[in-house]
Design a protein around this motif. Structure first.
Motif, PDB file in Angstrom:
ATOM      1  N   PHE A  89       0.816  -1.201   0.000  1.00 13.33           N
ATOM      2  CA  PHE A  89       0.000   0.000   0.000  1.00 13.33           C
ATOM      3  C   PHE A  89       0.857   1.261   0.000  1.00 13.33           C
ATOM      4  CE2 PHE A  89      -2.815  -3.143   1.932  1.00 13.33           C
ATOM      5  CZ  PHE A  89      -3.965  -2.934   1.195  1.00 13.33           C
ATOM      6  N   GLY A  90       0.307   2.327  -0.535  1.00 14.55           N
ATOM      7  CA  GLY A  90       0.941   3.639  -0.446  1.00 14.55           C
ATOM      8  C   GLY A  90      -0.134   4.669  -0.173  1.00 14.55           C
ATOM      9  N   PHE A  91       0.244   5.796   0.438  1.00 13.73           N
ATOM     10  CA  PHE A  91      -0.747   6.795   0.802  1.00 13.73           C
ATOM     11  C   PHE A  91      -0.121   8.170   0.658  1.00 13.73           C
ATOM     12  CE2 PHE A  91      -2.831   9.134   4.467  1.00 13.73           C
ATOM     13  CZ  PHE A  91      -4.013   9.380   3.779  1.00 13.73           C
ATOM     14  N   GLY A  92      -0.802   9.099   0.010  1.00  6.82           N
ATOM     15  CA  GLY A  92      -0.235  10.430  -0.137  1.00  6.82           C
ATOM     16  C   GLY A  92      -1.274  11.478  -0.475  1.00  6.82           C
ATOM     17  N   PHE A  93      -0.843  12.733  -0.396  1.00  7.92           N
ATOM     18  CA  PHE A  93      -1.723  13.860  -0.693  1.00  7.92           C
ATOM     19  C   PHE A  93      -1.038  14.728  -1.721  1.00  7.92           C
ATOM     20  CE2 PHE A  93      -2.896  18.302   0.180  1.00  7.92           C
ATOM     21  CZ  PHE A  93      -4.270  18.228   0.051  1.00  7.92           C
ATOM     22  N   HIS A  94      -1.704  14.957  -2.830  1.00  8.20           N
ATOM     23  CA  HIS A  94      -1.052  15.762  -3.846  1.00  8.20           C
ATOM     24  C   HIS A  94      -1.438  17.224  -3.682  1.00  8.20           C
ATOM     25  CE1 HIS A  94       0.442  17.241  -7.634  1.00  8.20           C
ATOM     26  NE2 HIS A  94       1.169  16.140  -7.700  1.00  8.20           N
ATOM     27  N   PRO A  95      -0.451  18.120  -3.577  1.00  7.51           N
ATOM     28  CA  PRO A  95      -0.761  19.521  -3.302  1.00  7.51           C
ATOM     29  C   PRO A  95      -1.490  20.204  -4.457  1.00  7.51           C
ATOM     30  CG  PRO A  95       1.598  19.220  -3.626  1.00  7.51           C
ATOM     31  CD  PRO A  95       0.993  17.854  -3.587  1.00  7.51           C
ATOM     32  N   LEU A 134       4.820   8.997  -4.843  1.00  7.19           N
ATOM     33  CA  LEU A 134       5.176   7.941  -3.898  1.00  7.19           C
ATOM     34  C   LEU A 134       6.364   7.187  -4.474  1.00  7.19           C
ATOM     35  CD1 LEU A 134       1.640   6.530  -3.140  1.00  7.19           C
ATOM     36  CD2 LEU A 134       3.174   7.527  -1.465  1.00  7.19           C
ATOM     37  N   HIS A 135       7.328   6.885  -3.623  1.00  5.24           N
ATOM     38  CA  HIS A 135       8.539   6.189  -4.109  1.00  5.24           C
ATOM     39  C   HIS A 135       8.717   4.849  -3.417  1.00  5.24           C
ATOM     40  CE1 HIS A 135       9.212  10.402  -5.026  1.00  5.24           C
ATOM     41  NE2 HIS A 135      10.101  10.034  -5.921  1.00  5.24           N
ATOM     42  N   TRP A 136       9.133   3.878  -4.168  1.00  3.67           N
ATOM     43  CA  TRP A 136       9.462   2.574  -3.616  1.00  3.67           C
ATOM     44  C   TRP A 136      10.785   2.078  -4.187  1.00  3.67           C
ATOM     45  CZ3 TRP A 136       4.122   3.107  -4.857  1.00  3.67           C
ATOM     46  CH2 TRP A 136       3.235   2.867  -3.800  1.00  3.67           C
ATOM     47  N   ILE A 137      11.360   1.125  -3.503  1.00  6.54           N
ATOM     48  CA  ILE A 137      12.539   0.451  -4.056  1.00  6.54           C
ATOM     49  C   ILE A 137      12.077  -0.903  -4.576  1.00  6.54           C
ATOM     50  CG2 ILE A 137      14.795  -0.520  -3.524  1.00  6.54           C
ATOM     51  CD1 ILE A 137      15.150   1.602  -1.487  1.00  6.54           C
ATOM     52  N   PHE A 138      12.541  -1.298  -5.734  1.00  4.31           N
ATOM     53  CA  PHE A 138      12.105  -2.595  -6.255  1.00  4.31           C
ATOM     54  C   PHE A 138      13.299  -3.477  -6.578  1.00  4.31           C
ATOM     55  CE2 PHE A 138      12.368   0.248  -9.915  1.00  4.31           C
ATOM     56  CZ  PHE A 138      13.020  -0.508 -10.872  1.00  4.31           C
ATOM     57  N   TRP A 139      13.016  -4.767  -6.683  1.00  2.00           N
ATOM     58  CA  TRP A 139      14.049  -5.735  -7.042  1.00  2.00           C
ATOM     59  C   TRP A 139      14.468  -5.476  -8.489  1.00  2.00           C
ATOM     60  CZ3 TRP A 139      16.161  -8.954  -3.581  1.00  2.00           C
ATOM     61  CH2 TRP A 139      15.437  -9.239  -2.419  1.00  2.00           C
ATOM     62  N   ILE A 146       5.246   6.646  -8.283  1.00  2.04           N
ATOM     63  CA  ILE A 146       3.927   6.853  -8.878  1.00  2.04           C
ATOM     64  C   ILE A 146       3.570   8.307  -8.613  1.00  2.04           C
ATOM     65  CG2 ILE A 146       1.462   6.359  -8.712  1.00  2.04           C
ATOM     66  CD1 ILE A 146       2.047   3.556  -8.022  1.00  2.04           C
ATOM     67  N   ASP A 147       3.271   9.032  -9.655  1.00  2.00           N
ATOM     68  CA  ASP A 147       2.854  10.418  -9.494  1.00  2.00           C
ATOM     69  C   ASP A 147       1.368  10.424  -9.155  1.00  2.00           C
ATOM     70  OD1 ASP A 147       1.917  13.069 -10.030  1.00  2.00           O
ATOM     71  OD2 ASP A 147       3.853  13.425 -10.995  1.00  2.00           O
ATOM     72  N   LEU A 148       1.006  11.056  -8.053  1.00  2.00           N
ATOM     73  CA  LEU A 148      -0.389  11.014  -7.631  1.00  2.00           C
ATOM     74  C   LEU A 148      -1.279  11.928  -8.465  1.00  2.00           C
ATOM     75  CD1 LEU A 148      -0.390  10.636  -3.776  1.00  2.00           C
ATOM     76  CD2 LEU A 148      -0.600   8.919  -5.538  1.00  2.00           C
ATOM     77  N   GLU A 156      -0.803   9.925 -12.210  1.00  2.57           N
ATOM     78  CA  GLU A 156      -0.895   8.477 -11.990  1.00  2.57           C
ATOM     79  C   GLU A 156      -0.002   7.660 -12.928  1.00  2.57           C
ATOM     80  OE1 GLU A 156      -5.046   7.452 -11.784  1.00  2.57           O
ATOM     81  OE2 GLU A 156      -5.374   8.758 -10.056  1.00  2.57           O
ATOM     82  N   GLN A 157       1.154   8.228 -13.267  1.00  2.00           N
ATOM     83  CA  GLN A 157       2.096   7.517 -14.120  1.00  2.00           C
ATOM     84  C   GLN A 157       3.197   6.885 -13.265  1.00  2.00           C
ATOM     85  OE1 GLN A 157       1.869   7.158 -17.537  1.00  2.00           O
ATOM     86  NE2 GLN A 157      -0.147   7.986 -17.045  1.00  2.00           N
ATOM     87  N   LEU A 158       3.716   5.759 -13.733  1.00  2.00           N
ATOM     88  CA  LEU A 158       4.856   5.130 -13.076  1.00  2.00           C
ATOM     89  C   LEU A 158       6.132   5.641 -13.741  1.00  2.00           C
ATOM     90  CD1 LEU A 158       3.682   1.399 -13.109  1.00  2.00           C
ATOM     91  CD2 LEU A 158       3.041   3.192 -11.538  1.00  2.00           C
ATOM     92  N   ARG A 159       7.108   6.006 -12.949  1.00  2.00           N
ATOM     93  CA  ARG A 159       8.387   6.428 -13.519  1.00  2.00           C
ATOM     94  C   ARG A 159       9.527   5.809 -12.714  1.00  2.00           C
ATOM     95  NH1 ARG A 159       5.288  10.996 -13.460  1.00  2.00           N
ATOM     96  NH2 ARG A 159       4.839  11.901 -15.499  1.00  2.00           N
ATOM     97  N   GLU A 160      10.595   5.480 -13.401  1.00  2.00           N
ATOM     98  CA  GLU A 160      11.762   5.002 -12.660  1.00  2.00           C
ATOM     99  C   GLU A 160      12.567   6.206 -12.196  1.00  2.00           C
ATOM    100  OE1 GLU A 160      13.961   1.809 -14.476  1.00  2.00           O
ATOM    101  OE2 GLU A 160      12.076   0.811 -14.997  1.00  2.00           O
TER     102      GLU A 160
END
Lengths: 627, 180
Positions: free
Chosen positions: A408-414, A486-491, A506-508, A511-515
């Motif tokens: 899960f991830g949780f955030g608020f976009h300004p 939101l940022h995560w580390i992945f394998w 993930i840009d809130l 909603e795009q995924l970016r490395e």
């Protein structure tokens, strides 16, 4: 004294009956929490399906609305009947049991339905949808769980006739009207699926859910011989005819539909309580119907010795009137058939030597109706909570499976001024998920986004944003919310040869995924991007860890204890110091200028904890959009 | 160096003059000489020999988390199962296995059982672990909360009021609890 680690304790507990689990919530606080752990619930559920079913016994004589549970075990002496405390319902009948939930129906109105977990005692009332004034009204229910959509669904087939004065004289006979309604648990309203061309036969309290479909037989038809076997697919919501057993004279016979160990079965009643049980070995293949069991006439001890005089009032009860002399409940692990004889006795029948065994448990009620009950299905519940105002909001939960892992991830976009919850679901090999190691191969994954709406406004449902091609490292437990992403580390990806961890976001807003580039200690890339080493924090062991290095046994059961990670960086303080948490036990500040560490301790500080950086606010959840 | 595990096992199967033994050293320093097929049931040993090419027959594998007492128990189980497998490679004689398993744990105290569970977990013998956790579950099923606390060595950290409240909430689950 030896202490067992959490995963072993979970393993042991998952082998116990639900009643023992509830009782052992009293062992200590850590166990109390453990009993609520969705992981335990999902292993428990998986094990329960390998074992004998749990039976729910419904008794309405002499006191109404009594429920009991029995866990059938190999050791007959262990078996006992537990009374279940039932919330205050109107007089109910059981419509069915599926994946841990019972579906109950108000006996008098037929329109108040409840979904109820007898072990947690949580229940929910379904909205009403029938016009009670219809003439000659009858309702056939279905209750099931769809493995593909992971939803509980209730089906209501309503039959009625126009009142005689409104009938056209020519069409007097074919005037049966029908409507099919369906309700998905968690959704607000019933949906109508239109008419149904079959007149289904009510078969509560046993739902026959095989292959994701509910099954009924029909009433005898007027112009054609025999009954039909009808299925309803919980996924595509279509009715279909299923080939029925036998041919020739068998066509004419009445049969009950039952589910036996995942197979569809038909019980053909013959004279004097003799039964034939036919099993369809391959679903939807007529030739695969095989006569598996022949059950001879049997009069159970309970019935023989029954006190019929005192049973007089019971003979008018709803159970007695509708129940056939013998009902097939299912197959036990040891291969015997479980039968119920006229609301009075539970009997097992061994096909090998043709013997009957009357089951008797201490505390068994005298007259009853039995429902085979599967273990509860664990739910993952999400809440949004403001710890200062205690304001909270429950989000739609999802059912947990062993073969499903969630991040899960949780955030608020300004910019968009929206709170969003991101859920990433991985479907993995179920057995691997049991092992704590992170080596499971991911098959499919999908990401969902849920935007929080102010309370009262229409539904909060999650939208899928498609496949999620990264395997997030779950033991780096917290995601980082920064710059609207939101940022995560992945394998490392499979085809990536550099074999080092990478980061994605993930840009809130869009909603795009970016490395995201992360510093690489080995290669030249470091020079090309803007990462620079700001701080260097050396080895440090806080005094408290030095003094009490041992782990207190109750903490070894905690979720925190099983997480890896020694130091967690929390934030930069105003003074320029870095705040860190060591081993879930000590808060430490580090001054980069002097290179000194300081252990922080406050009065009232807990022994074990996990720290989050939080901006306190008086932001009430139901008005959160306006801030 | 020449005796990697693959070559030595193939040579031992062709010439059965001497069974190969593997040396395992427990936490209290005792060295066990274990027949190879038995030792290979210990996943940790198997992967140790599979991953390290430079181990020889003389290598003594240290097992710092296993006591001598637990090792005796574990080897008894593994040897019995190896025996079953050797006699009937197709299907294990179920009745006999069950009889052996029942007799095997009946003699063990709760403390010994827990020690064996820890050892089986460490040595990664999934079959034995599965069996032992099942035994542990049977031992605590229908037992009182006090018995379970003693079994796991957990201290009660509820206040008497909290405990009374919870007990009331789950009252029906407490009927028919066995004597300890």
């Amino acid at each position: 004294m030896k202490y067992l680690p959490r995963e072993i304790v979970l393993d042991i507990l998952s082998r116990l009956p639900v009643t023992s689990l509830l009782q052992f919530k009293l062992v200590c606080k850590a166990w109390h929490n453990l009993a609520q752990d969705p992981l335990l619930a999902s292993i428990h559920f998986q094990r329960a399906s390998e074992n004998n079913p749990c039976l729910i016994i419904h008794c309405d004589h002499p006191i109404r609305n009594q429920l009991y549970s029995v866990e059938l075990s190999d050791n007959e002496e262990d078996q006992r009947v537990n009374k279940i405390r039932v919330p205050i319902f109107p007089e109910f009948k059981i419509i069915g049991s599926c994946k841990g939930l019972l579906c109950l129906c108000d006996y008098s109105t037929r329109d108040s339905l409840y979904a109820y977990n007898p072990f947690t005692r949580k229940y929910m009332e379904l909205p009403k949808s029938i016009d009670e004034t219809l003439y000659d009204l009858s309702v056939v229910f279905g209750f099931g769980f769809s493995q593909t959509t992971k939803e509980y669904k209730v089906v209501k087939v309503v039959y009625w006739r126009p009142p005689p004065r409104d009938r056209h004289p020519i069409f007097r006979r074919c005037c049966l009207q029908s409507e099919v309604q369906i309700f998905t648990l968690g959704k607000p309203a019933w949906r109508s699926l239109g008419k149904i061309p079959y007149h289904l036969l009510d078969q509560e309290p046993s739902q026959v859910l095989v292959n994701g479909r509910l099954h009924w037989s029909t009433w005898p038809r007027r112009y054609r011989i025999g009954r039909l076997l009808i299925s309803f697919d919980l996924e595509d919501e279509q009715f279909r005819e299923v080939p029925k057993p036998g041919s020739g004279s068998l066509e004419r016979l009445h049969f009950d539909v039952v589910g036996i160990r995942g197979y569809l079965a038909a019980v053909i009643h013959q004279n004097y309580g003799q039964l034939e049980i036919w099993v369809m070995k391959e679903y939807n293949v007529k030739e695969s119907w095989i006569k598996e069991y022949n059950v001879a006439t049997h009069v159970s001890r309970g019935l023989e010795q029954a006190d019929w005089k005192s049973a007089q009032p019971f003979r008018n009860s709803k159970f007695f009137r509708k129940s056939s002399f013998v009902r097939v409940l299912g197959l036990l692990k040891n291969g015997t058939v479980l039968l119920e004889y006229k609301c009075r006795s539970l009997v097992t029948y061994d096909q090998k030597d043709g013997t009957f065994n009357d089951l008797a448990f201490p505390g068994m009620p005298y007259w009853f109706e039995t429902v085979v009950h599967e273990g509860p299905s664990p739910m993952n519940e999400l809440y949004i909570y403001n710890p200062f105002t205690c304001d909270h909001l429950e989000l739609p939960g999802s059912t947990l499976y062993l073969d499903k892992q969630q991040v899960f991830g949780f955030g608020f976009h300004p910019c968009t001024k929206e709170y969003k919850v991101v859920k990433i679901v991985y479907y993995v090999n179920a057995l691997r998920a049991l092992s704590p190691r992170e080596n499971s191969t991911v098959k499919i994954s999908e990401a969902y986004i849920l935007t929080l709406q102010p309370q009262g406004s229409s539904s909060t449902t999650s939208r899928s944003i498609g496949k999620f091609p990264y395997t997030i490292i779950r033991w780096v437990e917290s995601h980082v919310f920064f710059n609207g992403r939101l940022h995560w580390i992945f394998w490392p990806l499979y085809h990536d040869t550099s074999k080092c961890f990478q980061s994605m976001s993930i840009d809130l807003a869009d909603e795009q995924l970016r490395e995201v580039l992360i510093p690489d200690c080995h290669e030249e890339i470091r020079r090309e991007n803007s990462w620079s080493r700001e701080f260097y924090i050396g080895d440090y062991v806080p005094r408290r860890l030095e003094l009490e290095p041992d782990v207190d046994p109750s903490f070894s059961l905690s979720k925190l204890y099983n997480r890896r990670g020694h130091v967690k960086m929390l934030c930069l303080l105003k003074s320029g110091e870095i705040l860190m948490e060591y081993k879930y036990r000590v808060l430490v500040s580090y001054d980069p200028k002097s290179g000194t560490f300081k252990d922080l301790s406050f009065p009232g500080m807990l022994n074990w904890f996990e720290t989050f950086v939080h901006v306190g606010s008086l932001n009430w959840i139901d008005t959160l959009i306006d801030m | 160096m020449s005796s990697s595990i693959a070559s030595s096992s193939s040579s031992s199967s062709s010439s059965s003059k001497k069974e190969k033994k593997i040396s395992l050293k427990t936490s209290d320093g005792e060295v066990f000489e274990v027949e190879e097929p038995v030792a290979m049931q210990l996943e940790i040993v198997r992967s140790f020999f599979a991953d390290n090419e430079d181990v020889t027959e003389q290598t003594v594998m240290p097992l710092p988390n296993v006591s001598t007492a637990a090792m005796h128990g574990i080897l008894e189980y593994c040897r019995a199962h190896e025996e079953f497998r050797r006699r009937m490679p197709e299907a294990a004689p179920e009745e006999e296995v069950r009889a052996f398993e029942a007799g095997y744990v009946d003699r063990k105290s709760n403390e010994e059982l827990k020690e064996m569970i820890l050892a089986a977990n460490y040595l990664n013998i999934s079959k034995l672990l599965d069996f032992l956790t099942g035994v542990a579950a049977k031992r605590i099923e229908n037992k009182s909360v006090e018995y379970v606390r003693a079994f796991f060595g957990v201290e009660n950290d509820f206040t008497p009021e909290e405990e009374a409240n919870l007990r009331r909430e789950y009252e029906w689950a407490f009927e028919g609890v066995d004597e300890d």
